[in-house]
Design an enzyme around this catalytic site. Structure first.
Site, PDB file in Angstrom:
ATOM      1  N   SER A  13      30.927   6.250 -27.074  1.00 19.80           N
ATOM      2  CA  SER A  13      30.038   5.095 -26.977  1.00 19.80           C
ATOM      3  C   SER A  13      29.379   4.802 -28.316  1.00 19.80           C
ATOM      4  O   SER A  13      29.139   3.648 -28.656  1.00 19.80           O
ATOM      5  CB  SER A  13      28.984   5.297 -25.880  1.00 19.80           C
ATOM      6  OG  SER A  13      28.246   6.479 -26.099  1.00 19.80           O
ATOM      7  N   GLU A  14      29.090   5.843 -29.107  1.00 20.65           N
ATOM      8  CA  GLU A  14      28.640   5.651 -30.489  1.00 20.65           C
ATOM      9  C   GLU A  14      29.170   6.766 -31.378  1.00 20.65           C
ATOM     10  O   GLU A  14      29.299   7.925 -30.934  1.00 20.65           O
ATOM     11  CB  GLU A  14      27.107   5.606 -30.627  1.00 20.65           C
ATOM     12  CG  GLU A  14      26.505   4.221 -30.517  1.00 20.65           C
ATOM     13  CD  GLU A  14      26.180   3.854 -29.091  1.00 20.65           C
ATOM     14  OE1 GLU A  14      25.902   2.670 -28.846  1.00 20.65           O
ATOM     15  OE2 GLU A  14      26.215   4.737 -28.239  1.00 20.65           O
ATOM     16  N   THR A  15      29.450   6.397 -32.614  1.00 17.93           N
ATOM     17  CA  THR A  15      29.748   7.364 -33.666  1.00 17.93           C
ATOM     18  C   THR A  15      28.740   7.132 -34.792  1.00 17.93           C
ATOM     19  O   THR A  15      28.503   5.993 -35.197  1.00 17.93           O
ATOM     20  CB  THR A  15      31.176   7.199 -34.205  1.00 17.93           C
ATOM     21  OG1 THR A  15      32.106   7.447 -33.139  1.00 17.93           O
ATOM     22  CG2 THR A  15      31.455   8.166 -35.339  1.00 17.93           C
TER      23      THR A  15
END
Length: 253
Positions: free
Chosen positions: A43-45
């Site tokens: 969902s996020e990096t």
């Protein structure tokens, strides 16, 4: 360069919210960072410049877009780097402190204001008690935690809304949990986020006012699930969580 996968807002692997963390020697090209995030599909990096003196530049990317604030990937980055950290971000400087296996993050509060918006068919089975909007997201208060837990949302309807995402929340239904929530951001490539730190910047002011307490515990009731401790202090919110490194390795491309 070094890359990590960290499960945030949990004390065990394969729970909470997984985030990629990429350690940079210097600022990187946006197109490249977006490509890495799309490859990892979390969902996020997070991308952090570790060589910077003072506050370390930190940016976050979903598989399809950059975001201005992300809690679980900030927690993951602080966990990887260890100790106390200050990150320079699009939402200002974020201070993280580590103690007793928890990371505490000082984030800007994002209080919501009531809006005349009906979720319509987006939340079938939910009895809506209140609708408000913060800086990024729509906040929908449901009648019960059971409605939040059992919700099967219409993601196409949420995707069509002019917001980053939608948080649905209700009072807690078990000891030690003040409120439950779930978060959906299909327009940003995240159908359901397992645990969303930034959403708690809006949840904390709402529930603090409603429950008359500034220190609360939230459960994000996604399939993976996670626990977020929140403390409201004026226009700031402290978010506290645990994290577990699942793997680390070298990024070659």
């Amino acid at each position: 360069m070094r890359m990590y996968l960290v499960d945030s807002f949990t004390d065990r692997a394969f729970a909470g919210n997984p985030a990629g963390v990429v350690l940079l020697d210097s600022p990187a090209d946006e197109t490249w960072m977006q490509s890495v995030a799309a490859e990892l599909k979390h969902s996020e990096t997070a991308f952090v410049v570790t060589t910077a003196e003072g506050a370390k530049p930190l940016r976050w990317f979903t598989p399809v877009a950059e975001v201005a604030l992300c809690g679980h990937a900030t927690l993951a980055t602080a966990h990887v780097l260890g100790g106390d950290q200050i990150f320079r971000t699009k939402s200002g400087d974020l201070r993280c402190t580590a103690a007793d296996g928890w990371v505490r993050m000082d984030f800007p509060a994002d209080p919501s204001e009531p809006v005349d918006v009906a979720p319509g068919d987006a939340l079938p089975g939910v009895t809506v008690e209140h609708v408000a909007k913060g800086r990024f997201d729509l906040l929908v208060v449901a009648e019960s935690a059971a409605q939040v837990r059992e919700l099967v949302p219409d993601l196409a309807a949420i995707r069509a809304m002019d917001v980053r995402g939608l948080t649905v929340t209700a009072p807690g239904d078990r000891d030690g949990i003040d409120f439950v929530s779930r978060f959906f951001a299909p327009a940003k490539g995240v159908d359901e986020d397992p645990v969303t730190g930034s959403a708690h910047c809006t949840l904390a002011p709402y529930w603090a006012q409603r429950l008359g307490r500034k220190k609360l515990v939230g459960e994000q009731a996604s399939p993976r699930g996670g626990i977020v401790r929140v403390a409201l202090d004026g226009d700031r919110v402290t978010l506290a969580g645990q994290a577990v490194t699942v793997f680390s390795g070298d990024l070659h491309a």
